[in-house]
Every structure is written in C-alpha cells, then in structure tokens.
Design a protein around this motif. Structure first.
Motif, PDB file in Angstrom:
ATOM      1  N   ARG A 254      -2.108 -38.037   8.737  1.00  0.00           N
ATOM      2  CA  ARG A 254      -1.301 -38.098   7.514  1.00  0.00           C
ATOM      3  C   ARG A 254       0.187 -38.236   7.849  1.00  0.00           C
ATOM      4  O   ARG A 254       0.904 -39.046   7.265  1.00  0.00           O
ATOM      5  CB  ARG A 254      -1.545 -36.826   6.693  1.00  0.00           C
ATOM      6  CG  ARG A 254      -1.039 -36.906   5.265  1.00  0.00           C
ATOM      7  CD  ARG A 254      -1.528 -35.711   4.455  1.00  0.00           C
ATOM      8  NE  ARG A 254      -1.106 -34.447   5.038  1.00  0.00           N
ATOM      9  CZ  ARG A 254      -1.938 -33.448   5.360  1.00  0.00           C
ATOM     10  NH1 ARG A 254      -3.222 -33.553   5.163  1.00  0.00           N
ATOM     11  NH2 ARG A 254      -1.464 -32.330   5.896  1.00  0.00           N
ATOM     12  N   GLU A 255       0.657 -37.455   8.831  1.00  0.00           N
ATOM     13  CA  GLU A 255       2.097 -37.436   9.140  1.00  0.00           C
ATOM     14  C   GLU A 255       2.522 -38.572  10.059  1.00  0.00           C
ATOM     15  O   GLU A 255       3.646 -39.036   9.985  1.00  0.00           O
ATOM     16  CB  GLU A 255       2.486 -36.098   9.775  1.00  0.00           C
ATOM     17  CG  GLU A 255       2.374 -34.911   8.845  1.00  0.00           C
ATOM     18  CD  GLU A 255       3.243 -35.049   7.597  1.00  0.00           C
ATOM     19  OE1 GLU A 255       4.393 -35.531   7.711  1.00  0.00           O
ATOM     20  OE2 GLU A 255       2.760 -34.679   6.501  1.00  0.00           O
ATOM     21  N   LEU A 256       1.637 -38.981  10.953  1.00  0.00           N
ATOM     22  CA  LEU A 256       2.036 -39.962  11.975  1.00  0.00           C
ATOM     23  C   LEU A 256       1.552 -41.381  11.674  1.00  0.00           C
ATOM     24  O   LEU A 256       1.982 -42.327  12.325  1.00  0.00           O
ATOM     25  CB  LEU A 256       1.520 -39.530  13.352  1.00  0.00           C
ATOM     26  CG  LEU A 256       2.110 -38.226  13.900  1.00  0.00           C
ATOM     27  CD1 LEU A 256       1.297 -37.722  15.076  1.00  0.00           C
ATOM     28  CD2 LEU A 256       3.566 -38.419  14.314  1.00  0.00           C
ATOM     29  N   GLY A 257       0.655 -41.501  10.708  1.00  0.00           N
ATOM     30  CA  GLY A 257       0.155 -42.833  10.353  1.00  0.00           C
ATOM     31  C   GLY A 257      -0.510 -43.508  11.538  1.00  0.00           C
ATOM     32  O   GLY A 257      -1.283 -42.877  12.260  1.00  0.00           O
ATOM     33  N   ASP A 258      -0.145 -44.784  11.772  1.00  0.00           N
ATOM     34  CA  ASP A 258      -0.852 -45.510  12.832  1.00  0.00           C
ATOM     35  C   ASP A 258      -0.375 -45.138  14.232  1.00  0.00           C
ATOM     36  O   ASP A 258      -0.863 -45.696  15.221  1.00  0.00           O
ATOM     37  CB  ASP A 258      -0.784 -47.031  12.607  1.00  0.00           C
ATOM     38  CG  ASP A 258       0.653 -47.526  12.515  1.00  0.00           C
ATOM     39  OD1 ASP A 258       1.576 -46.731  12.809  1.00  0.00           O
ATOM     40  OD2 ASP A 258       0.850 -48.705  12.153  1.00  0.00           O
ATOM     41  N   ARG A 259       0.541 -44.175  14.325  1.00  0.00           N
ATOM     42  CA  ARG A 259       0.898 -43.673  15.666  1.00  0.00           C
ATOM     43  C   ARG A 259      -0.165 -42.700  16.182  1.00  0.00           C
ATOM     44  O   ARG A 259      -0.153 -42.312  17.343  1.00  0.00           O
ATOM     45  CB  ARG A 259       2.263 -42.986  15.637  1.00  0.00           C
ATOM     46  CG  ARG A 259       3.408 -43.993  15.520  1.00  0.00           C
ATOM     47  CD  ARG A 259       4.742 -43.319  15.717  1.00  0.00           C
ATOM     48  NE  ARG A 259       5.138 -42.552  14.541  1.00  0.00           N
ATOM     49  CZ  ARG A 259       6.073 -41.613  14.547  1.00  0.00           C
ATOM     50  NH1 ARG A 259       6.701 -41.312  15.663  1.00  0.00           N
ATOM     51  NH2 ARG A 259       6.379 -40.972  13.446  1.00  0.00           N
ATOM     52  N   CYS A 260      -1.061 -42.266  15.270  1.00  0.00           N
ATOM     53  CA  CYS A 260      -2.135 -41.355  15.664  1.00  0.00           C
ATOM     54  C   CYS A 260      -3.475 -42.077  15.585  1.00  0.00           C
ATOM     55  O   CYS A 260      -3.839 -42.591  14.533  1.00  0.00           O
ATOM     56  CB  CYS A 260      -2.149 -40.131  14.751  1.00  0.00           C
ATOM     57  SG  CYS A 260      -3.531 -39.026  15.080  1.00  0.00           S
ATOM     58  N   THR A 261      -4.194 -42.109  16.705  1.00  0.00           N
ATOM     59  CA  THR A 261      -5.545 -42.692  16.710  1.00  0.00           C
ATOM     60  C   THR A 261      -6.489 -41.676  17.338  1.00  0.00           C
ATOM     61  O   THR A 261      -6.461 -41.466  18.553  1.00  0.00           O
ATOM     62  CB  THR A 261      -5.593 -44.001  17.523  1.00  0.00           C
ATOM     63  OG1 THR A 261      -4.942 -43.768  18.786  1.00  0.00           O
ATOM     64  CG2 THR A 261      -4.895 -45.134  16.814  1.00  0.00           C
ATOM     65  N   PRO A 262      -7.308 -41.009  16.517  1.00  0.00           N
ATOM     66  CA  PRO A 262      -8.219 -40.001  17.067  1.00  0.00           C
ATOM     67  C   PRO A 262      -9.064 -40.566  18.196  1.00  0.00           C
ATOM     68  O   PRO A 262      -9.522 -41.720  18.130  1.00  0.00           O
ATOM     69  CB  PRO A 262      -9.069 -39.605  15.854  1.00  0.00           C
ATOM     70  CG  PRO A 262      -8.176 -39.871  14.674  1.00  0.00           C
ATOM     71  CD  PRO A 262      -7.392 -41.099  15.043  1.00  0.00           C
ATOM     72  N   GLY A 263      -9.260 -39.763  19.246  1.00  0.00           N
ATOM     73  CA  GLY A 263      -9.957 -40.227  20.443  1.00  0.00           C
ATOM     74  C   GLY A 263     -11.457 -40.268  20.268  1.00  0.00           C
ATOM     75  O   GLY A 263     -12.023 -39.627  19.381  1.00  0.00           O
TER      76      GLY A 263
END
Ligand code: ZN
Ligand code: ZN
Length: 273
Positions: A254-263
């Motif tokens: 939610r906070e990082l958008g596409d900077r976060c990609t769950p592993g």
C-alpha cells in the motif's frame, strides 16, 4: 548482483516448491553465496528446476540458527568439505518455540549441526565480517528501537522459562552503485534495528531490502513504524518474503506501490554491481 529466491513460503511458478523457510542464491563480484538454506525439503528440487548448480557455491551465510533457515545445510555441505559458513556462535544452541502452551524444538537440525562442525569451515563471529564477493555479514545487531527485538514465542529451554533473545540474528549486505542491498533472514532483531546496523557499517543509501521480516503477529504500531522506516529511507526495492506476514506485506504494498514486490520461489532480483 543477482538474487534468486530458492526457498520461500510461497512458490510462484509451475514445478517449484514452497515451504516454511528461506534461502537466497546470491551472485555478485564473481562470487556465489547461499544466504540461508530453508528447511532442506525444497532447496535441492528448486535449484535444479532453476538451473542453479548448488555445488558451485563459494560460501554460506546463516542469518540465525532456526531450522527453517539451516535445515538444508547438510545437503549443501555434502561433498564440500571446508566450505566457509558464516554464523554467530549461538546459532548452534538448542532452541524452542511455545505455541498454545506447547514447546517444540526449532533449532538447527542435528544433521546440519554435525555438517557445520565436521565438514564446514565454521566462520563463527559476532562482529561484522566480509563473506566474499563484496558480501558482508552484520554480526550482532544492537537492539536500539523500543518496539523490536522481543523474544516473543521463542525460548532457550524446552520448558519455556528462559526467553530466547535470538542473539545470533544477523543480516548480509552488499554495497552496489545505487546503494546497499540488504538480505534479511527473519529479522528477529527487528527490521529497523537491522537497517541501522547496516547504516553504521556503510556510507550510501539503502537501495533494497529482501527477505523475512517476522511481522506476522506484530502489533499494528510496529508494522507502521517498520513501513515508515523504509519510506523515510526512500528504499527503492522491497521484497518481503517468508515470515513477513500478510498484514505487513499488505501495508508495504500500500505504501510503496510498485517498489514492493512480495517474494516467491523463482523470483530473480537484479542490481547493477
Ligand atoms: Zn527464525
Ligand atoms: Zn524463519
């Protein structure tokens, strides 16, 4: 630098196996390193399916002694006498987790312990060390924040009397052109404490954080503070894995958008050296 998730709770492609555990294959500076080994159930299968030759590994780093990070060690060390294995001395200690009033063993499996002490070159250290190819190990992580680093459900005795401070918890990191890439096992010392320790050992910004954050049962305030720490540092790539938990993973996305990609097993994350 290239990181491949070879063991994780989630598997994202046909033919790959998920398990509760973590293992990251890291290639950097002409060096091949395995960061944690998972439980050992999925590692061999996944590396083969991904075309990775485990026998070519140059070193192993263990984030801590729990079975879901060390269980594959005997397999990695079979036929590899003298392979350097970086871990803190407490990683070998027996340890337990208590759930619903029942204690179960969660320490390093006997086969892994024997392999480490008899076949591996055990680089036992509480202080930061280079592990080859520009990878460094944090050593002991000072508990500086108020909201992290509690023993939680972990104990050093089978009766569940003596809380386990998880003193052996450590991370690995590599300084790249864009900033530092941080690899977490479970981050039992706390993600923020871990980032602070890395910052005390480096000069540039933190570019990426990959691994387990152990926030599944964390109070919402701790999850918020963790997300805030990553946002404040403007971390460009966050890959929550393993024990991060759904609430924290959702908050990160939610906070990082596409900077976060769950592993997930099979994910490949690349950085300029
Ligand atoms: Zn753990
Ligand atoms: Zn774990």
């Amino acid at each position: 630098m290239r990181v491949v998730i070879v063991a994780d709770d989630a598997a994202g492609q046909r033919g790959l196996l998920g398990e509760h555990g973590l293992s990251l294959w890291v290639e950097t500076g002409g060096h091949r390193l395995l960061f944690d080994t998972g439980q050992g159930l999925a590692l061999g299968h996944n590396v083969e399916a991904l075309g990775i030759r485990l026998a070519r590994v140059d070193a192993v780093v263990l984030s801590h002694g729990h079975y879901d990070h060390t269980g594959g060690l005997a397999q990695v060390l079979s036929g590899r006498r003298g392979l350097p294995v970086y871990a803190q001395p407490e990683a070998l200690a027996p340890r337990y987790s208590r759930r619903d009033g029942e204690c179960r063993e969660v320490g390093m499996p006997t086969a892994a312990r024997q392999a480490l002490t008899q076949r591996g070159a055990f680089r036992s250290s509480r202080v930061p060390l280079p592990a080859g190819g520009g990878v460094r190990v944090t050593g002991s992580i000072p508990r500086l924040t108020q909201f992290e680093g509690e023993a939680g459900t972990f104990f050093l005795d089978a009766e569940g009397h003596e809380p386990d401070p998880l003193a052996d918890d450590q991370a690995a990191f590599v300084e790249t052109q864009r900033g530092t890439v941080v690899l977490l096992g479970c981050a039992h010392a706390g993600v923020v404490n871990t980032l602070r320790q890395v910052e005390s050992l480096t000069t540039g910004p933190i570019h990426a954080v990959i691994g387990g954050m152990h926030l599944r049962e964390a109070p919402p305030e701790r999850i918020e503070a963790t997300v805030r720490a990553l946002v404040e540092r403007d971390v460009k790539r966050v890959v929550p894995c393993h024990c991060t938990g759904l609430p924290a993973t959702a908050a990160l996305v939610r906070e990082l958008g596409d900077r976060c990609t769950p592993g997930r097993v099979g994910a490949v994350i690349e950085f300029e050296d």
